[in-house]
Design a protein around this motif. Structure first.
Motif, PDB file in Angstrom:
ATOM      1  N   VAL A 201       3.917   2.739  -2.647  1.00  9.32           N
ATOM      2  CA  VAL A 201       3.028   2.124  -1.650  1.00  9.32           C
ATOM      3  C   VAL A 201       3.461   2.527  -0.244  1.00  9.32           C
ATOM      4  N   ASN A 202       4.760   2.492  -0.018  1.00 13.10           N
ATOM      5  CA  ASN A 202       5.283   2.853   1.297  1.00 13.10           C
ATOM      6  C   ASN A 202       4.959   4.305   1.650  1.00 13.10           C
ATOM      7  N   SER A 207      -3.567   6.574   1.966  1.00 13.33           N
ATOM      8  CA  SER A 207      -4.582   7.275   1.176  1.00 13.33           C
ATOM      9  C   SER A 207      -4.976   6.540  -0.099  1.00 13.33           C
ATOM     10  N   LEU A 208      -4.062   5.769  -0.672  1.00 14.52           N
ATOM     11  CA  LEU A 208      -4.359   5.032  -1.908  1.00 14.52           C
ATOM     12  C   LEU A 208      -4.459   3.549  -1.605  1.00 14.52           C
ATOM     13  N   LYS A 209      -5.587   2.953  -1.905  1.00  9.12           N
ATOM     14  CA  LYS A 209      -5.824   1.552  -1.535  1.00  9.12           C
ATOM     15  C   LYS A 209      -5.951   0.610  -2.735  1.00  9.12           C
ATOM     16  N   VAL A 240       0.257  -6.611  -2.339  1.00  8.89           N
ATOM     17  CA  VAL A 240       1.377  -5.763  -1.892  1.00  8.89           C
ATOM     18  C   VAL A 240       0.843  -4.594  -1.072  1.00  8.89           C
ATOM     19  N   ILE A 241      -0.208  -3.970  -1.571  1.00  6.06           N
ATOM     20  CA  ILE A 241      -0.812  -2.837  -0.858  1.00  6.06           C
ATOM     21  C   ILE A 241      -1.400  -3.296   0.472  1.00  6.06           C
ATOM     22  N   ALA A 264      -7.468   3.013  13.173  1.00 10.09           N
ATOM     23  CA  ALA A 264      -8.198   2.767  11.922  1.00 10.09           C
ATOM     24  C   ALA A 264      -8.269   4.039  11.084  1.00 10.09           C
ATOM     25  N   TYR A 265      -8.606   5.152  11.718  1.00  9.24           N
ATOM     26  CA  TYR A 265      -8.703   6.426  11.001  1.00  9.24           C
ATOM     27  C   TYR A 265      -7.353   6.840  10.424  1.00  9.24           C
ATOM     28  N   SER A 266      -6.263   6.624  11.190  1.00 11.91           N
ATOM     29  CA  SER A 266      -4.929   7.024  10.728  1.00 11.91           C
ATOM     30  C   SER A 266      -4.476   6.209   9.524  1.00 11.91           C
ATOM     31  N   LEU A 267      -5.079   5.037   9.338  1.00  7.52           N
ATOM     32  CA  LEU A 267      -4.729   4.173   8.211  1.00  7.52           C
ATOM     33  C   LEU A 267      -5.672   4.359   7.023  1.00  7.52           C
ATOM     34  N   GLY A 268      -6.558   5.324   7.136  1.00  9.75           N
ATOM     35  CA  GLY A 268      -7.441   5.619   6.010  1.00  9.75           C
ATOM     36  C   GLY A 268      -8.768   4.897   6.038  1.00  9.75           C
TER      37      GLY A 268
END
Length: 297
Positions: A201-202, A207-209, A240-241, A264-268
């Motif tokens: 997760v870290n 990219s994975l939500k 957790v995610i 926002a974009y940098s966090l997916g």
């Protein structure tokens, strides 16, 4: 060097090194002296290096990644690069502080992720704070006092001695009577899965939500991953995610002089309004409101 982005300063290790300091990758000092040299550190700030403090005198509060903790004599806490913290001390303080760069152990340890074996170096707030027993405090104090002396000059094998003193301290803390006990044999496989999940997760939260994406990479079912998280953490895999995404959002909001849409974009998040709704749903504030509130943190 001090980098100021928006409201919150982010320090690199050069900030705390005297011009005649003998070692480039580590600073170790008595905490009282450290506070006199850097009186503004009580305000929220971030680091680009590893950081630990052992309290031997004083009281008050310190905050790590927006969670508040009471200061206790014998308490030791650990912070990894990127975390945010501040202090509100009461009365005279003392102890030891150590700052060291990521490179300190690179040529010394074959496993570059060795520090991650110690839970308190995983960057998980709440698991990086421990109060030592009186006997452990005495032993830790002796190690840190030796470390302060060793970093004050360059001697033959000095760098290796510094590394060994630090590793001895980490092992002392990991063996502490107050450290969470080892899980029994039936729980250990689940605990290892949890560690791998949180590490993943870290690494991939931008990219994975979804839990199913992580479960696939961990070669387990989403239901099993969720059950393990619920059993060991009291929260679902989805939580957790989500908590990791929110923590990174908070760090970026107080660290970076960037627009909300860029963050926002940098966090997916492809849509700024979706990020704002997500943030407010779980924090009770919009990103802009949180950004303004940092002055009170």
């Amino acid at each position: 060097m001090l980098k100021v982005k928006d409201e919150l300063p982010v320090y690199d290790i050069c900030t705390f090194r005297d011009s005649d300091h003998a070692h480039n990758e580590i600073v170790a000092e008595c905490f009282a002296d450290y506070l006199k040299k850097h009186p503004n550190l009580h305000r929220a700030h971030g680091h680009t290096f590893y950081h630990l403090v052992l309290f031997t005198k004083g009281s008050g509060f310190h905050t790590i990644d927006f969670e508040r903790f009471k200061v206790e004599v014998g308490q030791i806490y650990f912070m990894v690069p990127g975390q945010v913290h501040g202090w509100q001390f009461e009365g005279e303080m003392d102890g030891f502080v150590v700052n060291f760069s990521e490179e300190l152990f690179h040529s010394f340890l074959r496993d570059e992720r060795y520090l991650g074996r110690f839970n308190f170096w995983r960057g998980i707030t709440g698991e990086n704070i421990l109060t030592l027993t009186a006997t452990e405090l005495k032993e830790a104090g002796e190690m840190l006092s030796a470390l302060v002396t060793e970093t004050s000059a360059v001697k033959p094998f000095s760098k290796d001695k510094v590394r060994l003193l630090l590793l001895s301290l980490f092992i002392l803390v990991a063996r502490s009577e107050n450290y969470p006990t080892e899980a029994n044999e039936s729980v250990k496989p689940n605990l290892q899965l949890l560690y791998k999940f949180r590490d993943l997760v870290n690494e991939k939260f931008k990219s994975l939500k979804l839990p199913k994406d992580y479960a696939e990479q961990l070669h387990v079912s989403a239901n099993h991953l969720n059950a393990v998280c619920t059993e060991l953490l009291g929260k679902s895999a989805g939580e957790v995610i989500r908590e990791r995404i929110l923590l990174e959002a908070k760090r970026k909001l107080v660290n970076l002089d960037e627009s909300i849409s860029t963050i926002a974009y940098s966090l997916g998040f492809s849509d700024n309004s979706y990020f704002t709704k997500f943030f407010k749903k779980y924090t009770g504030m919009t990103p802009e409101e949180f950004k303004k509130s940092v002055n009170d943190y």
